[in-house]
Write a protein that holds these residues in place. Structure first.
Motif, short mmCIF file in Angstrom:
data_model
loop_
_atom_site.label_atom_id
_atom_site.label_comp_id
_atom_site.label_asym_id
_atom_site.label_seq_id
_atom_site.Cartn_x
_atom_site.Cartn_y
_atom_site.Cartn_z
N LEU A 127 0.85 -1.19 0.00
CA LEU A 127 0.00 0.00 0.00
C LEU A 127 0.88 1.24 0.00
CD1 LEU A 127 -3.02 0.72 0.06
CD2 LEU A 127 -2.81 1.02 2.53
N VAL A 128 0.58 2.15 -0.93
CA VAL A 128 1.43 3.34 -1.10
C VAL A 128 0.60 4.60 -0.89
CG1 VAL A 128 3.03 4.51 -2.64
CG2 VAL A 128 2.67 2.04 -2.87
N ALA A 129 1.08 5.47 0.00
CA ALA A 129 0.44 6.77 0.18
C ALA A 129 1.05 7.72 -0.84
CB ALA A 129 0.67 7.29 1.59
N VAL A 130 0.21 8.26 -1.71
CA VAL A 130 0.71 9.10 -2.81
C VAL A 130 0.31 10.56 -2.56
CG1 VAL A 130 0.62 9.52 -5.28
CG2 VAL A 130 0.50 7.18 -4.42
N GLY A 131 1.29 11.42 -2.50
CA GLY A 131 1.00 12.85 -2.42
C GLY A 131 0.84 13.39 -1.01
N GLN A 132 0.90 14.69 -0.94
CA GLN A 132 0.93 15.40 0.33
C GLN A 132 -0.31 15.12 1.20
OE1 GLN A 132 3.48 16.72 1.29
NE2 GLN A 132 2.88 18.00 3.02
N CYS A 133 -1.50 15.08 0.58
CA CYS A 133 -2.72 14.91 1.39
C CYS A 133 -2.73 13.54 2.07
CB CYS A 133 -3.96 15.07 0.53
SG CYS A 133 -4.12 16.71 -0.17
N ALA A 134 -2.29 12.53 1.34
CA ALA A 134 -2.27 11.19 1.92
C ALA A 134 -1.25 11.11 3.05
CB ALA A 134 -1.95 10.15 0.85
N ILE A 135 -0.11 11.74 2.83
CA ILE A 135 1.00 11.60 3.77
C ILE A 135 0.82 12.50 4.99
CG2 ILE A 135 3.50 11.86 4.06
CD1 ILE A 135 3.77 11.27 1.05
N MET A 136 0.50 13.79 4.72
CA MET A 136 0.46 14.75 5.82
C MET A 136 -0.92 15.38 6.03
SD MET A 136 3.77 15.10 6.78
CE MET A 136 4.32 16.74 7.18
N GLY A 137 -1.87 15.05 5.18
CA GLY A 137 -3.19 15.66 5.32
C GLY A 137 -3.45 16.76 4.32
N GLY A 138 -2.40 17.43 3.89
CA GLY A 138 -2.54 18.46 2.85
C GLY A 138 -3.49 19.58 3.21
N LEU A 139 -4.15 20.14 2.21
CA LEU A 139 -5.06 21.27 2.47
C LEU A 139 -6.19 20.90 3.41
CD1 LEU A 139 -5.55 23.39 -0.78
CD2 LEU A 139 -4.29 23.93 1.29
N PRO A 140 -6.85 19.74 3.22
CA PRO A 140 -7.98 19.45 4.11
C PRO A 140 -7.61 19.50 5.60
CG PRO A 140 -7.92 17.88 2.31
CD PRO A 140 -6.67 18.70 2.20
N VAL A 141 -6.35 19.17 5.91
CA VAL A 141 -5.96 19.06 7.32
C VAL A 141 -5.95 20.44 7.99
CG1 VAL A 141 -3.44 19.37 7.36
CG2 VAL A 141 -4.48 17.59 8.74
N MET A 142 -6.10 21.50 7.18
CA MET A 142 -6.12 22.83 7.78
C MET A 142 -7.25 22.98 8.78
SD MET A 142 -5.04 25.32 4.68
CE MET A 142 -5.13 26.80 5.65
N ARG A 143 -8.30 22.20 8.60
CA ARG A 143 -9.38 22.35 9.56
C ARG A 143 -8.99 21.83 10.95
NH1 ARG A 143 -13.16 17.63 10.74
NH2 ARG A 143 -13.28 16.34 8.88
N ASN A 144 -7.96 21.02 11.03
CA ASN A 144 -7.48 20.58 12.35
C ASN A 144 -6.91 21.75 13.15
OD1 ASN A 144 -8.11 18.18 11.21
ND2 ASN A 144 -6.15 17.17 11.66
N ALA A 145 -6.67 22.86 12.48
CA ALA A 145 -6.12 24.02 13.19
C ALA A 145 -7.16 24.67 14.08
CB ALA A 145 -5.57 25.03 12.19
#
Ligand SMILES: Cc1cc2nc3c(=O)[nH]c(=O)nc-3n(C[C@H](O)[C@H](O)[C@H](O)COP(=O)(O)O)c2cc1C
Ligand code: SF4
Lengths: 186, 627
Positions: free
Chosen positions: A80-98
């Motif tokens: 299983l491969v995580a591809v791209g910033q969102c998969a790895i670090m959450g990317g733009l959507p993760v901004m709501r965690n702020a």
């Protein structure tokens, strides 16, 4: 050699990583000589037809359906491969965690998105809540938060060349070696 | 009176007392807070105007230190020591008793403006835990019963003097020795269990200073170098070498600073030296000043030990009267030297990082207590850019003794690499906690035996930033060659939960990181999360690798000693107590992360959407019908 089966999914991503996969251009013909796609938006297969060798995940998890799909992938894919910033670090959507210093961050997020923000046009003042909509998670989780992954391919999105290099290695059963120049994005 | 003029008046007075000098910001802030109860926005504006700085700079300093408040505090600020030793000594009950009798939670102030309640890391009273600070007053050996007595007394009289120890009657008895001095009058106990030959023994006052002044400064440096004295504050750097470098740097001024910040959890030996051997310390500072050519000295005293200040100021005043400080020091002890030297006391304000020498210098300069980049080292460019020697209290107390008794006497005690004795602050599970002065090189087991720690299963040597060791290591020697220590020695029996101890120390480091480097500010949080996952039974064997790897990154990429040691509680306990970890780890063959809980992640959403999950609530359809 038996063709490798590849499955792909876009969770909380923008499909940019999938579009980037198409940037391998005519090399897709070579790819199809050694691999075939199972469940993937590229062929619109909605379910796994059988166990796969490689699963590519774009995007993190922002709702229950993302979690469900991701767990299905973990169950059905050898690698299983995580591809791209969102998969790895959450990317733009993760901004709501702020939104951390709130008693009810999710409600605050929805209010901001659908009601409070000055640019919102929402005469009914309703927050979308159709029963068919998957429930949102309390915050955005990365792929690695939810399941174990074997490799991560960085980039927003990873370029077609990066994906090509990674895929050809994975198909050969080797760990993807990405040159510094390939993954230097700025 | 209109509040702003009132504030302004007080601020102006405070600033004027310190020459409107922004470098004396710590003193100004203490004075303003003592008189106004807090340092609010108005006060910060005024301070900035008076000292020619910007409000944001002042605010930066105020908010850096735990003991400065920007919102009004009660007349009595109660700070409960939450260190692990205090936890084991029942601090939870003490906290509950305070919360109950005051009717407030930690972090709050009572409506009548009388009491504020806070938690604070180790206040240096581990041998008499549980302990709290009430303003500057230390109260030790607390019980819930005593808590209600304290509160009712203070509510009635509103006078802190009424709970000060009294030799007859009174709530508390004074401690031994100088703790009974009228200027200290504290219930704190010295608990000196074993006085060694060098520090806690009797000595000839000023003999060392007289001996020093008969030699040239370079000869004194040479002598300290040859004695093999190494720093007792943690790093163990050669004291003579440090002095040599400071003396060799061309400069108009040089400074000698004594580090009495003693923030390392479980350490309290400097407190005892300051109480009983203040003159020895000041003599040592004077010799250091002579040796490196300094005219100014600073004693950086942690805010928690502010109760010692009146006494220490008195000692300094006495020395000035005797001509041992000020101009013409040499004449007093019969020498030719006509140099001058004086010492001021700088009070800290509750920041562990200020024990790190470059942060300590920043703090003395009136700034946020953040470490500086090195090089240049303090001996090259320290306080206000001048060459500065920073030495620990214990280090400096050794100096007069070396000059008095000679190099070979000093070297005959201890080991070849670690000459002299070491003070150990022993606490935790043992029958005789307190101070032990032992030659360098004694074994852990010897100290445990002396302290009556019969069933010790684990010792935290050197405090939170030290090593956690188990029984198989008890034969190791406490000295620079084997197991170096800054002086903390905490014994724990089998009944204590090792991971709880480690978890607390990680909490401590997270709280105390200055936040400058990402690996330290963020990495320590991840370390703690990784540990919590294991404690909750969700860990997998691979998590150990992850923690080791992350710990290594933090150590390698942090700027100062805090980040270089903060992963140690986890790393050393993993090394010495592998079975404790192994017992909690499980392989998860399904490839899912145990730490992720979908039900928990959906809770909030279910409430907001007023429906259940199609995927994860098996009774979804039922609940739909019921609605
Ligand atoms: C986070 C941190 C905290 C420290 N706290 C203290 C302290 O409380 N007291 C002390 O003497 N040294 C402390 N040190 C060590 C000092 O930086 C410095 O090495 C020491 O004061 C030098 O004096 P010495 O050579 O006499 O030991 C600390 C270091 C670090 C990194
Ligand atoms: S290591 Fe930690 S405490 Fe030291 S400077 Fe960096 S952030 Fe600050």
């Amino acid at each position: 050699m038996k063709k490798k089966r590849i499955a792909t999914a876009s969770l909380a991503g923008c499909f940019g990583c999938h579009m980037s996969l198409l940037d391998i251009d005519e090399r897709i013909i070579d790819l199809m000589k050694v691999a075939e796609f199972d469940r993937s938006p590229l062929n619109d297969f909605k379910k796994f037809t059988r166990r796969c060798d490689i699963g590519l995940i774009e995007g993190g998890c922002c709702n229950e359906d993302n979690v469900h799909v991701l767990r299905e992938f973990r169950k059905n894919c050898d690698v299983l491969v995580a591809v791209g910033q969102c998969a790895i670090m959450g990317g733009l959507p993760v901004m709501r965690n702020a939104i951390m210093h709130s008693d009810d961050p999710l409600r605050e997020c929805l209010d901001e998105a659908y009601r409070a923000s000055p640019k919102v046009m929402n005469p009914d003042n309703q927050i979308p809540n159709d029963p068919a909509l998957p429930l949102l998670l309390d915050k955005v989780y990365t792929v690695v938060d939810v399941v174990k992954v074997d490799y991560q391919i960085p980039g927003c999105p990873p370029s077609g060349d990066v994906l090509w290099t990674a895929l050809t290695a994975l198909i050969k059963g080797e760990p993807p070696e990405l040159d510094w120049a390939l993954i230097k994005y700025d | 009176m209109e509040p702003s003029t009132y504030t302004q008046g007080i601020v102006q007075e405070a600033c004027r007392r310190f020459g409107n000098d922004a470098h004396r910001m710590m003193d100004i802030l203490w004075e303003v807070q003592d008189r106004l109860g807090c340092i609010d926005g108005q006060a910060m504006e005024c301070i900035a105007a008076e000292t020619g700085s910007y409000r944001v700079e002042v605010e930066g300093v105020v908010t850096f230190y735990a003991f400065f408040a920007t919102t009004p505090q009660g007349q009595f600020i109660i700070r409960i020591c939450e260190d692990i030793i205090d936890r084991h000594a029942g601090v939870e009950e003490i906290r509950a008793a305070f919360e109950k009798t005051l009717g407030i939670a930690v972090g709050q102030t009572t409506n009548d403006g009388l009491f504020s309640l806070h938690l604070t890391p180790c206040i240096g009273m581990c041998d008499q835990a549980p302990a709290v600070l009430i303003n500057d007053l230390v109260v030790t050996g607390l019980t819930p019963g005593k808590v209600s007595k304290i509160v009712s007394t203070l509510k009635k009289s509103r006078n802190l003097n009424d709970i000060k120890p009294q030799s007859k009657g009174g709530l508390f008895k004074p401690g031994e020795g100088n703790n009974q001095h009228p200027l200290i009058r504290s219930m704190v106990k010295n608990n000196i269990r074993l006085a060694g030959e060098i520090l806690l023994n009797t000595y000839s006052p000023e003999a060392g200073l007289a001996g020093a002044l008969q030699q040239t400064p370079a000869e004194v440096v040479e002598m300290i170098l040859a004695s093999g004295l190494r720093g007792r504050g943690g790093a163990g750097f050669s004291t003579g070498r440090k002095w040599q470098m400071a003396a060799a740097t061309e400069a108009e001024e040089r400074y000698v600073i004594c580090n009495a910040d003693e923030g390392e959890p479980g350490t309290f030996k400097d407190r005892v030296l300051l109480t009983e051997k203040a003159d020895l310390l000041f003599e040592g500072m004077t010799i250091a000043a002579y040796a490196v050519g300094a005219r100014h000295g600073i004693l950086y005293l942690r805010g928690e030990y502010r109760y010692l200040r009146p006494y220490l100021e008195h000692c300094l005043e006495e020395r000035r009267k005797k001509g041992l400080l000020g101009a013409n020091i040499g004449k007093t002890v019969g020498g030719q030297y006509d140099g001058e030297f004086d010492i001021r006391i700088q009070i800290g304000a509750g920041a562990y990082i200020c024990g790190e020498e470059s942060s300590l210098i920043s703090s003395c300069e009136g700034r946020r207590g953040e470490p500086k980049n090195r090089p240049p080292y303090p001996v090259q460019s320290g306080y206000l850019g001048y060459p500065t020697v920073v030495n620990n209290v214990e280090t400096l107390c050794n100096v007069p003794r070396i000059l008095e008794k000679g190099i070979s006497w000093f070297r005959s005690i201890g080991t070849s690499e670690s000459a002299g004795t070491k003070l150990h602050s022993v606490s935790g599970d043992c029958s005789r906690p307190g101070i032990y002065e032992l030659p360098m090189g004694c074994t852990v087991q010897e100290l445990l035996d002396l302290a009556g720690a019969k069933d010790s299963a684990c010792v935290q040597v050197g405090g939170a930033s030290g090593d956690m060791i188990g029984r198989t290591e008890f034969g190791r020697r406490l000295c620079f060659e084997d197991l170096p220590t800054a002086g903390a020695f905490m014994s724990f029996t089998q009944t204590r939960n090792i991971l709880e101890i480690v978890d607390y120390y990680m909490h401590f480091f997270i709280e105390e990181s200055c936040g400058y480097c990402t690996p330290c500010r963020v990495g320590n949080v991840f370390m703690k999360k990784g540990l919590e996952k294991i404690i909750q039974g969700q860990g997998e064997p691979s998590d150990l690798e992850y923690l080791k790897d992350l710990g290594k990154t933090i150590i390698e990429t942090s700027r100062c000693g805090l980040g270089h040691t903060s992963p140690k509680p986890i790393l050393t306990s993993m090394k010495h107590f592998p079975l404790v970890y192994a017992a909690l780890l499980k392989e998860r063959p399904d490839g899912l992360q145990a730490g992720f809980n979908i039900q928990h992640a959906l809770d909030e959403s279910r409430i907001i959407a007023k429906r259940r999950s199609l995927i994860y609530d098996p009774d979804y359809s039922k609940s739909e019908k019921a609605d």
